[in-house]
Design a protein around this motif. Structure first.
Motif, PDB file in Angstrom:
ATOM      1  N   TYR A  82      16.434  33.697 -15.277  1.00 39.52           N
ATOM      2  CA  TYR A  82      18.061  32.815 -15.532  1.00 39.52           C
ATOM      3  C   TYR A  82      18.868  33.747 -14.680  1.00 39.52           C
ATOM      4  CZ  TYR A  82      17.772  36.571 -19.095  1.00 39.52           C
ATOM      5  OH  TYR A  82      17.646  37.904 -19.768  1.00 39.52           O
ATOM      6  N   ASP A  83      18.807  34.842 -14.156  1.00 42.06           N
ATOM      7  CA  ASP A  83      19.599  35.708 -13.345  1.00 42.06           C
ATOM      8  C   ASP A  83      19.226  35.605 -11.916  1.00 42.06           C
ATOM      9  OD1 ASP A  83      21.356  36.654 -15.232  1.00 42.06           O
ATOM     10  OD2 ASP A  83      20.182  38.381 -15.693  1.00 42.06           O
ATOM     11  N   ALA A  84      17.932  35.182 -11.664  1.00 39.38           N
ATOM     12  CA  ALA A  84      17.769  35.200 -10.114  1.00 39.38           C
ATOM     13  C   ALA A  84      18.445  34.459  -9.066  1.00 39.38           C
ATOM     14  CB  ALA A  84      16.314  34.721 -10.029  1.00 39.38           C
ATOM     15  N   LEU A  85      18.721  33.116  -9.328  1.00 38.36           N
ATOM     16  CA  LEU A  85      19.484  32.385  -8.293  1.00 38.36           C
ATOM     17  C   LEU A  85      20.903  32.836  -8.176  1.00 38.36           C
ATOM     18  CD1 LEU A  85      19.749  29.854  -6.728  1.00 38.36           C
ATOM     19  CD2 LEU A  85      20.607  28.453  -8.761  1.00 38.36           C
ATOM     20  N   PRO A  86      21.833  33.297  -9.088  1.00 34.40           N
ATOM     21  CA  PRO A  86      23.089  33.656  -8.894  1.00 34.40           C
ATOM     22  C   PRO A  86      22.976  35.072  -8.244  1.00 34.40           C
ATOM     23  CG  PRO A  86      22.665  33.739 -11.366  1.00 34.40           C
ATOM     24  CD  PRO A  86      21.473  32.982 -10.724  1.00 34.40           C
ATOM     25  N   ALA A  87      21.783  36.054  -8.494  1.00 30.97           N
ATOM     26  CA  ALA A  87      21.885  37.093  -7.724  1.00 30.97           C
ATOM     27  C   ALA A  87      21.497  36.814  -6.351  1.00 30.97           C
ATOM     28  CB  ALA A  87      20.755  37.942  -8.360  1.00 30.97           C
ATOM     29  N   VAL A  88      20.677  35.867  -5.979  1.00 30.44           N
ATOM     30  CA  VAL A  88      20.301  36.032  -4.573  1.00 30.44           C
ATOM     31  C   VAL A  88      21.519  35.239  -3.828  1.00 30.44           C
ATOM     32  CG1 VAL A  88      18.933  34.206  -3.019  1.00 30.44           C
ATOM     33  CG2 VAL A  88      17.748  35.533  -5.089  1.00 30.44           C
ATOM     34  N   GLN A  89      22.328  34.168  -4.543  1.00 35.21           N
ATOM     35  CA  GLN A  89      23.398  33.729  -3.860  1.00 35.21           C
ATOM     36  C   GLN A  89      24.536  34.619  -3.456  1.00 35.21           C
ATOM     37  OE1 GLN A  89      24.076  30.784  -6.995  1.00 35.21           O
ATOM     38  NE2 GLN A  89      23.435  29.015  -5.659  1.00 35.21           N
ATOM     39  N   SER A  90      24.511  35.719  -4.356  1.00 32.65           N
ATOM     40  CA  SER A  90      25.522  36.762  -4.133  1.00 32.65           C
ATOM     41  C   SER A  90      25.323  37.456  -2.793  1.00 32.65           C
ATOM     42  CB  SER A  90      25.738  37.627  -5.569  1.00 32.65           C
ATOM     43  OG  SER A  90      24.544  38.356  -5.549  1.00 32.65           O
ATOM     44  N   ILE A  91      24.002  37.570  -2.243  1.00 32.48           N
ATOM     45  CA  ILE A  91      23.707  38.354  -1.036  1.00 32.48           C
ATOM     46  C   ILE A  91      23.062  37.354   0.015  1.00 32.48           C
ATOM     47  CG2 ILE A  91      23.607  40.522  -2.398  1.00 32.48           C
ATOM     48  CD1 ILE A  91      20.454  40.230  -1.782  1.00 32.48           C
ATOM     49  N   ALA A  92      23.170  36.013  -0.205  1.00 38.08           N
ATOM     50  CA  ALA A  92      22.593  35.155   0.613  1.00 38.08           C
ATOM     51  C   ALA A  92      23.269  35.231   2.070  1.00 38.08           C
ATOM     52  CB  ALA A  92      22.758  33.603   0.293  1.00 38.08           C
ATOM     53  N   HIS A  93      24.509  35.560   2.284  1.00 40.88           N
ATOM     54  CA  HIS A  93      25.118  35.601   3.535  1.00 40.88           C
ATOM     55  C   HIS A  93      24.810  36.916   4.134  1.00 40.88           C
ATOM     56  CE1 HIS A  93      27.559  37.998   0.694  1.00 40.88           C
ATOM     57  NE2 HIS A  93      27.754  38.834   1.779  1.00 40.88           N
ATOM     58  N   LEU A  94      23.978  37.631   3.686  1.00 43.96           N
ATOM     59  CA  LEU A  94      23.474  38.895   4.526  1.00 43.96           C
ATOM     60  C   LEU A  94      22.135  38.569   4.803  1.00 43.96           C
ATOM     61  CD1 LEU A  94      24.940  41.566   1.978  1.00 43.96           C
ATOM     62  CD2 LEU A  94      25.838  40.885   4.387  1.00 43.96           C
ATOM     63  N   LEU A  95      21.378  37.818   4.547  1.00 46.96           N
ATOM     64  CA  LEU A  95      20.014  37.453   4.612  1.00 46.96           C
ATOM     65  C   LEU A  95      20.022  37.005   6.402  1.00 46.96           C
ATOM     66  CD1 LEU A  95      18.381  35.668   1.733  1.00 46.96           C
ATOM     67  CD2 LEU A  95      18.115  37.968   2.409  1.00 46.96           C
ATOM     68  N   THR A  96      18.825  37.730   6.988  1.00 41.47           N
ATOM     69  CA  THR A  96      18.747  37.136   8.371  1.00 41.47           C
ATOM     70  C   THR A  96      18.036  35.911   8.371  1.00 41.47           C
ATOM     71  OG1 THR A  96      16.694  38.423   8.395  1.00 41.47           O
ATOM     72  CG2 THR A  96      18.792  39.669   9.409  1.00 41.47           C
ATOM     73  N   ALA A  97      18.180  35.269   9.630  1.00 41.38           N
ATOM     74  CA  ALA A  97      17.638  33.834   9.723  1.00 41.38           C
ATOM     75  C   ALA A  97      16.115  33.997   9.434  1.00 41.38           C
ATOM     76  CB  ALA A  97      17.789  33.261  10.893  1.00 41.38           C
ATOM     77  N   ASP A  98      15.177  35.236   9.612  1.00 45.96           N
ATOM     78  CA  ASP A  98      14.044  35.003   9.458  1.00 45.96           C
ATOM     79  C   ASP A  98      13.569  36.106   8.298  1.00 45.96           C
ATOM     80  OD1 ASP A  98      14.691  37.375  10.867  1.00 45.96           O
ATOM     81  OD2 ASP A  98      13.150  37.680  12.149  1.00 45.96           O
ATOM     82  N   ALA A  99      14.629  36.370   7.370  1.00 45.16           N
ATOM     83  CA  ALA A  99      14.194  37.258   6.319  1.00 45.16           C
ATOM     84  C   ALA A  99      13.086  36.579   5.541  1.00 45.16           C
ATOM     85  CB  ALA A  99      15.476  37.140   5.527  1.00 45.16           C
TER      86      ALA A  99
END
Length: 306
Positions: A82-99
């Motif tokens: 239940y925490d996974a989506l908001p946790a990922v969204q909080s750092i999604a802008h830092l993921l590289t295109a090929d992460a």
């Protein structure tokens, strides 16, 4: 694999038992790793690992997720479902295109939602049967040796062999296997947990007690039969009859408390909506009633366990 990729750190989102287990193993293998935490009071944290005849400590860098600014191309998500989506969204802008992202959540549902929000990244999902828990923050006990089975979620990316970073992860000494059918593996674990976890939370019992008492055993079997009917409709194969699989897990973990019961005892939210709830949702789409699953979820909610 290039040296530059080798030197890229693994970022682990979630400093619970599984996050600390993986961080300790990566550090011990001298693979660069960083833990992303909600509040980092120090630049590094000692993680203490304990297993029957093995104890060690290692220092792992920790990063406050609000202060994180480095690009990420290797991410492992070990938060609750239940925490996974908001946790990922909080750092999604830092993921590289090929992460390359590895999702290690219980149940099903959260993985697909995250994959939809990250259409360009390579998403692997995993099923974990290792037993571990924290005695204190960053002090992990590896209580039961199991395995991790991972595979790429998107069929068009689902190679017979893992890509470089995934292959690097698979080299950890945690009995890690690669599969081209990860959703089948996840479904099998959901089916097993759906017959165990909720009942142990309801009756506040160890796993083994579900098979020792005839009344509880009959409830386990009823849940298994309902789930098998859904899996047959979905054409999802299991490695054995579900009752056989569930009995085996119950007997192998007889003295264990399920993760759901541990959450209930700690006053935390459970992941049942991603286990029994997911099974019920799939059945609803197909127009099938699951009276035993529905009763279990309803009864748990009435007790305040959601």
């Amino acid at each position: 694999m290039t040296q530059s990729l080798n030197n890229q750190p693994w970022y682990i989102l979630g400093a619970g038992a599984m996050g600390c287990l993986l961080a300790s193993q990566l550090a011990r293998q001298q693979q660069p790793v960083k833990l992303i935490v909600k509040r980092a009071s120090t630049p590094s944290q000692a993680i203490h690992y304990q297993q029957t005849d093995l104890h060690f400590s290692c220092k792992v860098p920790v990063v406050d997720h609000c202060a994180l600014h480095h690009h990420i191309n290797k991410l492992i998500v070990t938060t609750k479902a239940y925490d996974a989506l908001p946790a990922v969204q909080s750092i999604a802008h830092l993921l590289t295109a090929d992460a390359q992202v590895i999702l290690l959540q219980n149940g099903l549902g959260s993985q697909q939602v995250i994959a939809n929000t990250l259409p360009n990244q390579q998403i692997a999902v995993g099923s974990v049967t290792h037993g571990c828990f924290l005695t204190k923050p960053f002090q992990v006990v590896h209580a039961g040796l199991g395995q991790i089975t991972i595979g790429e979620l998107s069929p068009q990316l689902n190679n017979a062999k893992p890509r470089c970073q995934f292959q690097q992860f698979a080299q950890l000494p945690l009995n890690i296997h690669w599969t081209t059918t990860p959703l089948t593996t996840l479904w099998e674990k959901v089916a097993i947990n759906g017959a165990i976890n909720g009942l142990t939370a309801l009756y506040q019992c160890k796993n083994g007690e579900l098979w020792q008492h005839q009344g509880l055993r009959q409830q386990v079997i009823a849940l298994c039969l309902e789930t098998e009917a859904i899996l047959k409709q979905l054409q999802i194969p299991l490695s054995d009859q579900l009752v056989t699989l569930v009995k085996r897990v119950i007997l192998q973990t007889a003295d264990n408390y399920s993760s759901t019961l541990q959450d209930v005892k700690a006053g935390k939210a459970t992941e049942l909506s991603y286990i029994n709830g997911y099974i019920i949702d799939k059945a609803h789409i197909m127009g099938i009633d699951l009276p035993h699953h529905q009763w279990l979820v309803r009864t748990l909610k009435e007790k305040g366990y959601s």
